[in-house]
Design a protein around this motif. Structure first.
Motif, PDB file in Angstrom:
ATOM      1  N   ARG A  75       0.830  -1.199   0.000  1.00  0.00           N
ATOM      2  CA  ARG A  75       0.000   0.000   0.000  1.00  0.00           C
ATOM      3  C   ARG A  75       0.871   1.258   0.000  1.00  0.00           C
ATOM      4  O   ARG A  75       0.620   2.204  -0.760  1.00  0.00           O
ATOM      5  CB  ARG A  75      -0.928  -0.013   1.212  1.00  0.00           C
ATOM      6  CG  ARG A  75      -1.904   1.157   1.222  1.00  0.00           C
ATOM      7  CD  ARG A  75      -2.823   1.103   2.397  1.00  0.00           C
ATOM      8  NE  ARG A  75      -2.086   1.380   3.622  1.00  0.00           N
ATOM      9  CZ  ARG A  75      -2.629   1.432   4.827  1.00  0.00           C
ATOM     10  NH1 ARG A  75      -3.915   1.189   4.987  1.00  0.00           N
ATOM     11  NH2 ARG A  75      -1.895   1.701   5.876  1.00  0.00           N
ATOM     12  N   SER A  76       1.907   1.247   0.789  1.00  0.00           N
ATOM     13  CA  SER A  76       2.808   2.391   0.870  1.00  0.00           C
ATOM     14  C   SER A  76       3.503   2.633  -0.465  1.00  0.00           C
ATOM     15  O   SER A  76       3.603   3.784  -0.932  1.00  0.00           O
ATOM     16  CB  SER A  76       3.839   2.167   1.970  1.00  0.00           C
ATOM     17  OG  SER A  76       4.749   3.223   2.019  1.00  0.00           O
ATOM     18  N   ARG A  77       3.990   1.567  -1.091  1.00  0.00           N
ATOM     19  CA  ARG A  77       4.671   1.710  -2.377  1.00  0.00           C
ATOM     20  C   ARG A  77       3.714   2.207  -3.460  1.00  0.00           C
ATOM     21  O   ARG A  77       4.079   3.026  -4.311  1.00  0.00           O
ATOM     22  CB  ARG A  77       5.325   0.397  -2.796  1.00  0.00           C
ATOM     23  CG  ARG A  77       6.581   0.089  -1.970  1.00  0.00           C
ATOM     24  CD  ARG A  77       7.317  -1.162  -2.406  1.00  0.00           C
ATOM     25  NE  ARG A  77       6.506  -2.345  -2.152  1.00  0.00           N
ATOM     26  CZ  ARG A  77       6.132  -3.219  -3.105  1.00  0.00           C
ATOM     27  NH1 ARG A  77       6.527  -3.071  -4.334  1.00  0.00           N
ATOM     28  NH2 ARG A  77       5.399  -4.272  -2.797  1.00  0.00           N
ATOM     29  N   SER A  78       2.463   1.718  -3.417  1.00  0.00           N
ATOM     30  CA  SER A  78       1.463   2.161  -4.392  1.00  0.00           C
ATOM     31  C   SER A  78       1.190   3.647  -4.255  1.00  0.00           C
ATOM     32  O   SER A  78       1.153   4.385  -5.248  1.00  0.00           O
ATOM     33  CB  SER A  78       0.156   1.395  -4.198  1.00  0.00           C
ATOM     34  OG  SER A  78       0.340   0.032  -4.417  1.00  0.00           O
ATOM     35  N   ARG A  79       0.988   4.100  -3.035  1.00  0.00           N
ATOM     36  CA  ARG A  79       0.715   5.512  -2.799  1.00  0.00           C
ATOM     37  C   ARG A  79       1.899   6.380  -3.230  1.00  0.00           C
ATOM     38  O   ARG A  79       1.717   7.432  -3.846  1.00  0.00           O
ATOM     39  CB  ARG A  79       0.404   5.744  -1.324  1.00  0.00           C
ATOM     40  CG  ARG A  79      -0.947   5.196  -0.918  1.00  0.00           C
ATOM     41  CD  ARG A  79      -1.160   5.364   0.566  1.00  0.00           C
ATOM     42  NE  ARG A  79      -2.510   4.950   0.916  1.00  0.00           N
ATOM     43  CZ  ARG A  79      -2.986   4.949   2.141  1.00  0.00           C
ATOM     44  NH1 ARG A  79      -2.223   5.335   3.155  1.00  0.00           N
ATOM     45  NH2 ARG A  79      -4.220   4.556   2.381  1.00  0.00           N
ATOM     46  N   SER A  80       3.085   5.927  -2.908  1.00  0.00           N
ATOM     47  CA  SER A  80       4.286   6.672  -3.273  1.00  0.00           C
ATOM     48  C   SER A  80       4.414   6.775  -4.788  1.00  0.00           C
ATOM     49  O   SER A  80       4.725   7.852  -5.319  1.00  0.00           O
ATOM     50  CB  SER A  80       5.520   6.003  -2.677  1.00  0.00           C
ATOM     51  OG  SER A  80       6.681   6.697  -3.027  1.00  0.00           O
TER      52      SER A  80
ATOM     53  N   ILE B 238       2.013   6.652  -7.035  1.00  0.00           N
ATOM     54  CA  ILE B 238       0.981   7.550  -7.544  1.00  0.00           C
ATOM     55  C   ILE B 238       1.362   9.003  -7.291  1.00  0.00           C
ATOM     56  O   ILE B 238       1.233   9.855  -8.180  1.00  0.00           O
ATOM     57  CB  ILE B 238      -0.389   7.216  -6.924  1.00  0.00           C
ATOM     58  CG1 ILE B 238      -0.890   5.879  -7.478  1.00  0.00           C
ATOM     59  CG2 ILE B 238      -1.399   8.332  -7.180  1.00  0.00           C
ATOM     60  CD1 ILE B 238      -2.088   5.313  -6.737  1.00  0.00           C
ATOM     61  N   LYS B 239       1.844   9.300  -6.100  1.00  0.00           N
ATOM     62  CA  LYS B 239       2.156  10.682  -5.740  1.00  0.00           C
ATOM     63  C   LYS B 239       3.398  11.225  -6.429  1.00  0.00           C
ATOM     64  O   LYS B 239       3.474  12.413  -6.745  1.00  0.00           O
ATOM     65  CB  LYS B 239       2.352  10.794  -4.227  1.00  0.00           C
ATOM     66  CG  LYS B 239       1.083  10.645  -3.440  1.00  0.00           C
ATOM     67  CD  LYS B 239       1.401  10.729  -1.957  1.00  0.00           C
ATOM     68  CE  LYS B 239       0.156  10.554  -1.115  1.00  0.00           C
ATOM     69  NZ  LYS B 239       0.471  10.644   0.323  1.00  0.00           N
ATOM     70  N   LYS B 240       4.398  10.369  -6.657  1.00  0.00           N
ATOM     71  CA  LYS B 240       5.698  10.874  -7.088  1.00  0.00           C
ATOM     72  C   LYS B 240       6.107  10.538  -8.517  1.00  0.00           C
ATOM     73  O   LYS B 240       6.908  11.264  -9.111  1.00  0.00           O
ATOM     74  CB  LYS B 240       6.781  10.351  -6.136  1.00  0.00           C
ATOM     75  CG  LYS B 240       6.600  10.836  -4.709  1.00  0.00           C
ATOM     76  CD  LYS B 240       7.627  10.236  -3.800  1.00  0.00           C
ATOM     77  CE  LYS B 240       7.403  10.671  -2.363  1.00  0.00           C
ATOM     78  NZ  LYS B 240       8.356  10.043  -1.443  1.00  0.00           N
TER      79      LYS B 240
END
Length: 61
Positions: free
Chosen positions: A28-33, A35-37
């Motif tokens: 989940r953390s890698r996915s969010r990162s 998407i954001k970056k």
């Protein structure tokens, strides 16, 4: 410094006992990162379609 080592060890023990949840949190953390970056407009368009499909799949259960 000893306190940091104790916390690090406690974190390792928790992750070892909770492998599936730890993997979920990491993914989940890698996915969010991503998407954001890093995601491009095309990536985001593709992800929107995948998200809509996943929502449909989950709502039909």
């Amino acid at each position: 410094m000893g306190e940091t080592n104790k916390q690090t060890e406690a974190n390792k023990r928790w992750a070892e006992k909770n492998k599936e949840h730890a993997k979920y949190l990491s993914d989940r953390s890698r996915s969010r990162s991503f998407i954001k970056k890093q995601a491009t407009f095309d990536d985001l368009a593709e992800l929107e379609g995948l998200i809509e499909q996943r929502k449909k799949d989950l709502s039909s259960r």
